[in-house]
Design an enzyme around this catalytic site. Structure first.
Site, PDB file in Angstrom:
ATOM      1  N   GLY A   1     143.732  44.298 -57.144  1.00 35.81           N
ATOM      2  CA  GLY A   1     143.067  45.468 -57.712  1.00 35.81           C
ATOM      3  C   GLY A   1     141.784  45.723 -56.948  1.00 35.81           C
ATOM      4  O   GLY A   1     141.247  44.817 -56.308  1.00 35.81           O
TER       5      GLY A   1
ATOM      6  N   CYS B   1     145.242  37.789 -55.142  1.00 28.52           N
ATOM      7  CA  CYS B   1     144.010  38.480 -54.762  1.00 28.52           C
ATOM      8  C   CYS B   1     143.082  38.676 -55.970  1.00 28.52           C
ATOM      9  O   CYS B   1     142.562  37.718 -56.508  1.00 28.52           O
ATOM     10  CB  CYS B   1     144.371  39.789 -54.074  1.00 28.52           C
ATOM     11  N   TYR B   2     142.903  39.884 -56.450  1.00 27.44           N
ATOM     12  CA  TYR B   2     142.088  40.093 -57.658  1.00 27.44           C
ATOM     13  C   TYR B   2     142.614  39.220 -58.800  1.00 27.44           C
ATOM     14  O   TYR B   2     141.838  38.693 -59.609  1.00 27.44           O
ATOM     15  CB  TYR B   2     142.143  41.577 -58.048  1.00 27.44           C
TER      16      TYR B   2
ATOM     17  N   HIS C   1     147.703  38.658 -49.701  1.00 29.37           N
ATOM     18  CA  HIS C   1     148.804  39.477 -50.255  1.00 29.37           C
ATOM     19  C   HIS C   1     150.172  39.023 -49.723  1.00 29.37           C
ATOM     20  O   HIS C   1     150.531  39.372 -48.602  1.00 29.37           O
ATOM     21  CB  HIS C   1     148.582  40.949 -49.909  1.00 29.37           C
TER      22      HIS C   1
ATOM     23  N   GLU D   1     152.980  40.064 -50.706  1.00 24.78           N
ATOM     24  CA  GLU D   1     153.971  41.134 -50.839  1.00 24.78           C
ATOM     25  C   GLU D   1     154.069  42.027 -49.607  1.00 24.78           C
ATOM     26  O   GLU D   1     155.056  42.730 -49.446  1.00 24.78           O
ATOM     27  CB  GLU D   1     153.673  41.977 -52.098  1.00 24.78           C
TER      28      GLU D   1
ATOM     29  N   ASP E   1     166.811  62.624 -52.824  1.00 21.61           N
ATOM     30  CA  ASP E   1     166.057  62.240 -54.023  1.00 21.61           C
ATOM     31  C   ASP E   1     166.479  63.039 -55.253  1.00 21.61           C
ATOM     32  O   ASP E   1     166.745  62.468 -56.312  1.00 21.61           O
ATOM     33  CB  ASP E   1     164.550  62.396 -53.795  1.00 21.61           C
TER      34      ASP E   1
ATOM     35  N   LYS F   1     162.873  54.526 -50.800  1.00 16.19           N
ATOM     36  CA  LYS F   1     164.007  55.329 -50.343  1.00 16.19           C
ATOM     37  C   LYS F   1     165.316  54.538 -50.200  1.00 16.19           C
ATOM     38  O   LYS F   1     166.374  54.987 -50.637  1.00 16.19           O
ATOM     39  CB  LYS F   1     163.642  55.958 -48.995  1.00 16.19           C
TER      40      LYS F   1
END
Ligand code: XMP
Length: 512
Positions: A54, A81-82, A168, A170, A226, A368
């Site tokens: 965050g 992280c945060y 991070h 991710e 989409d 996507k």
């Protein structure tokens, strides 16, 4: 009930990326608001909690804090992280406030593999983005990894199942980050890896039904990936409560309208209303040659036609949209950034507020490629699921300068030849986009014994991964030759075909 991994969202733009990584490990996850009560998480059968990053400092007045009871649920927690600073703050450690951010690449040295770093090499490249950092460990914790700037880049209290990492995992830039997340899910939380696209669909269907109830949903179907997948998913959930509107703006590719009608109305039996507004669009575009002005007129006219169609179907309470996660990020980062206004891509901005409709966006959490998987699982054909992007303003920005019905007809026919050959050769699936552009330039030619004075068609065929950068595709010469000779032979009004060999940047993909 599915075993759920809760991701508490503390405002990082990467929260969805964490959720995506969890899905990639075939584990079910759900994003919760940061202050969700621990009791709710218990009720939902949560088997592990991830605290996202965050932008705030844990000391800030407005800093988002979790319900402290989450640390007493007896389920494992991973702070990222945060998130790790929150663990320090709430569990008795010390967090140092710092004004400078540590941002970018770093090197992680693993001191103790434990469950989180099991099976990983000792040194890894990592990605940092944080201001504050942990300076004293909370009781019960030990350091498991260090980085250049932190002795507590990795920490754990394995007894309680608490893990924290300062970087991070991710993001793509962190080596083996996916393995760290999987270790947390599988080894620490004991989550089953049985979550599939089918499960996503089942959950989405239940969510849509719960949200919509007996109301009606209106969806603007463009025929692109989409909106097509959103339509198929909504239709599966609520059937006849969904009405799709397809606006023929006169700027469509050859055969597009028939294709959409036959697929959605006849095959899927969706309540599809095709509105032919082509004359109105062409009339309003008459004499307009400035690209942004064309876009505005097309966008405004679309909204008008779409609003009218709402009345004609007798009203609706929801507006369905095929918004994807990258659209959400893009619109967040767009605010206040004039560079992102280079092109006004979105035709339907502001529509739900004006029409006083609630939004329903069933693909909002997906990327996507995940949407394509969902589309395929819902039975949409390859031609739809893997189709190339097509701009909202359609051929309107592919006829250079002012638009007339004649020019559109020439472009449509030339583009059709190009698509036909790209499909037959299979190159359609290998490139990012392939399309024809109408140049309002007349050049001299010979046809039989006669001199001609006809228009030029440019071929734009590009490779790209995200449309941010692109390069012209190296298509075999014999295929280009076939396309060129078919266009000059079959399309009246064209005597010359040129190939665009510019990359983006400095050129853009579209010509206008
Ligand atoms: P450019 O031309 O900016 O295009 O390199 C990047 C991608 O965006 C598409 N594009 C548009 N899409 N409305 C859209 O919905 C627009 O006005 C528009 N302009 C460009 C383009 O086809 C490419 O995929």
């Amino acid at each position: 009930m599915a075993q759920t991994i809760a991701v508490l969202d503390f405002g990082s733009q990467l929260t969805q990326v964490i959720a995506r990584r969890i899905r990639e490990s075939q584990v079910y996850s759900k994003i919760y608001p940061f202050a969700t009560p621990a009791a709710k998480l218990r009720e939902d059968g949560v088997v592990g909690i991830i605290l996202s990053g965050g932008p705030q400092s844990v000391y800030a007045k407005t800093a988002p804090h979790p319900d402290p009871e989450i640390f007493k649920l007896g389920v494992p927690v991973l702070g990222i992280c945060y998130g790790v600073q929150l663990m320090g703050h709430f569990l008795g450690g010390t967090v140092a406030h710092s004004k400078a951010r540590e941002y970018g690449h770093g090197v992680l040295t693993i001191k103790k593999a434990g469950k989180l770093f099991a099976g990983l090499p000792k040194k890894l490249r990592i990605w940092n983005s944080h201001g504050d950092k942990l300076t004293n460990l909370p009781p019960g914790f030990v350091a498991t990894a260090v980085s250049d700037n932190s002795p507590f880049a990795g920490i754990e209290d394995p007894k309680r199942g608490f893990y924290g990492i300062q970087f991070h995992p991710e993001v793509f830039h962190t080596e083996r980050g996916v393995d760290m997340i999987r270790n947390f899910l599988v080894t620490v939380c004991g989550a089953k890896q049985d979550w599939t696209t089918k499960d996503f669909i089942a959950h989405a269907v239940a969510d849509i039904r719960a949200k919509v109830g007996k109301s009606r949903v209106l969806l603007g179907l463009s025929g692109g990936v989409d909106s097509s997948v959103a339509a198929a998913l909504l239709h599966k959930a609520i059937g006849k409560q969904l009405t799709c509107v397809f606006v023929d703006n006169g700027l469509l590719r050859k055969g597009e309208r028939d294709y959409v009608e036959s697929l959605y109305a006849r095959h899927f039996k969706i309540d599809l209303r095709v509105v032919d507004a082509s004359k109105l669009f062409i009339k309003r575009l008459k004499g307009i040659s400035e690209p942004e002005q064309k876009r505005k007129i097309i966008g405004r006219t679309f909204v008008e036609v779409f609003e009218k169609s709402l009345k004609s179907i007798g009203g609706a309470q929801f507006l369905g949209q095929g918004t994807l996660y990258p659209d959400v990020i893009e619109s967040v980062s767009i605010a206040g950034n004039p560079a992102s206004l280079i092109k006004t891509h979105h035709n339907v901005g502001g529509l739900p507020e004006r029409m006083k409709l609630k939004l329903i966006e069933p693909l909002r959490e997906l990327f996507k490629d995940e949407v394509r998987l969902v589309g395929a699982a819902l039975g949409l054909p390859k031609e739809v699921v893997w189709r190339q992007p097509f701009p909202g303003p359609g051929l309107g920005v592919r006829v250079m300068g002012d638009i007339t019905a004649d020019k559109l007809e020439i472009l449509r026919n030339a583009d059709h030849v190009l698509q036909d050959e790209m499909m037959k050769s299979g190159y359609y699936w290998k490139v990012w986009q392939s399309f024809a552009v109408f140049l309002p330039v007349k050049t001299v030619g010979v046809f039989g014994d006669e001199r001609t004075y006809d228009y030029v068609i440019a071929l734009r065929i590009v490779e790209s991964v995200d449309a941010m950068t692109a390069d012209w595709a190296k298509i075999p010469h014999d295929l280009l030759q076939k396309i060129s000779s078919r266009i000059t032979n079959e399309v009246r009004g064209v005597s010359r075909v040129v190939l665009d060999i510019s990359s983006k940047p400095p050129a853009t993909i579209e010509w206008e």
